[in-house]
Scaffold this motif. Sequence first.
Motif, PDB file in Angstrom:
ATOM      1  N   GLU A 176       0.841  -1.264  -0.015  1.00  0.00           N
ATOM      2  CA  GLU A 176      -0.065   0.107  -0.034  1.00  0.00           C
ATOM      3  C   GLU A 176       0.958   1.331  -0.114  1.00  0.00           C
ATOM      4  O   GLU A 176       1.810   1.280   0.670  1.00  0.00           O
ATOM      5  CB  GLU A 176      -0.954   0.042   1.217  1.00  0.00           C
ATOM      6  CG  GLU A 176      -1.986  -1.111   1.475  1.00  0.00           C
ATOM      7  CD  GLU A 176      -2.826  -1.121   2.399  1.00  0.00           C
ATOM      8  OE1 GLU A 176      -3.822  -1.561   2.522  1.00  0.00           O
ATOM      9  OE2 GLU A 176      -2.279  -0.705   3.569  1.00  0.00           O
ATOM     10  N   GLU A 177       0.316   2.389  -0.769  1.00  0.00           N
ATOM     11  CA  GLU A 177       1.099   3.507  -0.680  1.00  0.00           C
ATOM     12  C   GLU A 177       0.607   4.359   0.567  1.00  0.00           C
ATOM     13  O   GLU A 177      -0.758   4.647   0.380  1.00  0.00           O
ATOM     14  CB  GLU A 177       1.003   4.405  -1.946  1.00  0.00           C
ATOM     15  CG  GLU A 177       1.557   5.757  -2.079  1.00  0.00           C
ATOM     16  CD  GLU A 177       1.108   6.336  -3.302  1.00  0.00           C
ATOM     17  OE1 GLU A 177       0.991   7.587  -3.369  1.00  0.00           O
ATOM     18  OE2 GLU A 177       0.811   5.723  -4.400  1.00  0.00           O
ATOM     19  N   ILE A 178       0.983   4.745   1.531  1.00  0.00           N
ATOM     20  CA  ILE A 178       0.348   5.251   2.646  1.00  0.00           C
ATOM     21  C   ILE A 178       1.096   6.681   3.289  1.00  0.00           C
ATOM     22  O   ILE A 178       2.265   6.754   3.015  1.00  0.00           O
ATOM     23  CB  ILE A 178       0.541   4.548   4.037  1.00  0.00           C
ATOM     24  CG1 ILE A 178      -0.059   3.039   3.815  1.00  0.00           C
ATOM     25  CG2 ILE A 178      -0.081   5.168   5.297  1.00  0.00           C
ATOM     26  CD1 ILE A 178      -1.590   3.095   3.345  1.00  0.00           C
ATOM     27  N   THR A 179       0.524   7.511   3.296  1.00  0.00           N
ATOM     28  CA  THR A 179       0.932   8.947   3.844  1.00  0.00           C
ATOM     29  C   THR A 179      -0.048   9.507   4.831  1.00  0.00           C
ATOM     30  O   THR A 179      -1.232   9.077   4.671  1.00  0.00           O
ATOM     31  CB  THR A 179       1.036   9.905   2.704  1.00  0.00           C
ATOM     32  OG1 THR A 179      -0.364   9.988   1.810  1.00  0.00           O
ATOM     33  CG2 THR A 179       2.023   9.529   1.553  1.00  0.00           C
ATOM     34  N   ALA A 180       0.519  10.375   5.593  1.00  0.00           N
ATOM     35  CA  ALA A 180      -0.348  11.217   6.667  1.00  0.00           C
ATOM     36  C   ALA A 180      -1.497  11.848   5.936  1.00  0.00           C
ATOM     37  O   ALA A 180      -1.116  12.195   4.933  1.00  0.00           O
ATOM     38  CB  ALA A 180       0.544  11.794   7.467  1.00  0.00           C
ATOM     39  N   ARG A 181      -2.495  11.900   6.531  1.00  0.00           N
ATOM     40  CA  ARG A 181      -3.667  13.015   5.896  1.00  0.00           C
ATOM     41  C   ARG A 181      -4.329  13.471   7.120  1.00  0.00           C
ATOM     42  O   ARG A 181      -4.712  13.022   8.157  1.00  0.00           O
ATOM     43  CB  ARG A 181      -4.664  12.014   5.190  1.00  0.00           C
ATOM     44  CG  ARG A 181      -5.776  12.753   4.892  1.00  0.00           C
ATOM     45  CD  ARG A 181      -6.649  12.227   3.717  1.00  0.00           C
ATOM     46  NE  ARG A 181      -5.987  12.379   2.417  1.00  0.00           N
ATOM     47  CZ  ARG A 181      -6.544  11.936   1.183  1.00  0.00           C
ATOM     48  NH1 ARG A 181      -7.436  10.826   1.140  1.00  0.00           N
ATOM     49  NH2 ARG A 181      -6.038  12.347   0.087  1.00  0.00           N
TER      50      ARG A 181
END
Length: 276
Positions: free
Chosen positions: A204-209
């Motif tokens: 998965e491509e995960i970043t903070a949001r």
Amino acid sequence: MKIVALATCAKLPELDEEERLVLGPLSDLGIRAVPAVWDDPTVDWSSFDLTVLRTTWDYATRRDEFLTWAHTVPHLLNPAATVEANTDKRYLASLAVPTVPTVFLAPGEAFTAPDGEYVLKPTVSAGSLDTGRYGPADAPLAAAHVARLHAAGRTVMVQPYLAAVDDAGETALLYFNGEFSHAIRKGPMLTGPDLGTDALFHGEEITARVPSAAERALGDALVGTLDAPLYARVDLIPGPDGTPVLVELELTEPSLFLGQDAGAPARFARAIAARL
């Protein structure tokens, strides 16, 4: 010293790397946390003050065995009754919030390919396994996917593919003991049909949001209806008109993305401590 088991699976006997981030904060609170494989017959679950379900990601094809185990574990969080209800995604039909429109096909029920792009997945799954994205040209592959799942006795979900996920991605809101902790963005994961895999989970491509006001409102309202789970993850996608719709309410073994927010491991540790 209190001892907490963090239940995992045999493929991840020491937990996923991000899940281990809670070990230090728990130790700081005087709590010893021990990874333990859920189907290891040598584990004495009664020896722990609390068992927290974490990376038990191999349960999907062994749900009956997993639920039998869960109902024998004292002091399990989230509780076995919650796990039983949440591990079959037919729960989506009972929620009073906007959800992705879904048709459920039990084994033996005929599949008719929808117009446009759509998603096929089983009602019991983890980590987007056995999930595929299809279009009009993929009808034979889609039919084979349904047949494969039905042959295994699994109910199939048919959902429209919401194109907004390609740009906006998916928003996951994390809650500990009913309180909002943090949120992340998942990039689009489904690039085509599912051809079968034995991988434990998809990358998965995960970043903070920072969630929007509408996303927080939906997440807060939904979690407010629950019976105080230790953790909850609310997965949302923009619907056709841009307003968020629920993809899944994760109450069993969701990744909590503790590495995406500096304060998340300590918040999760305090949530666990509060339940001891």
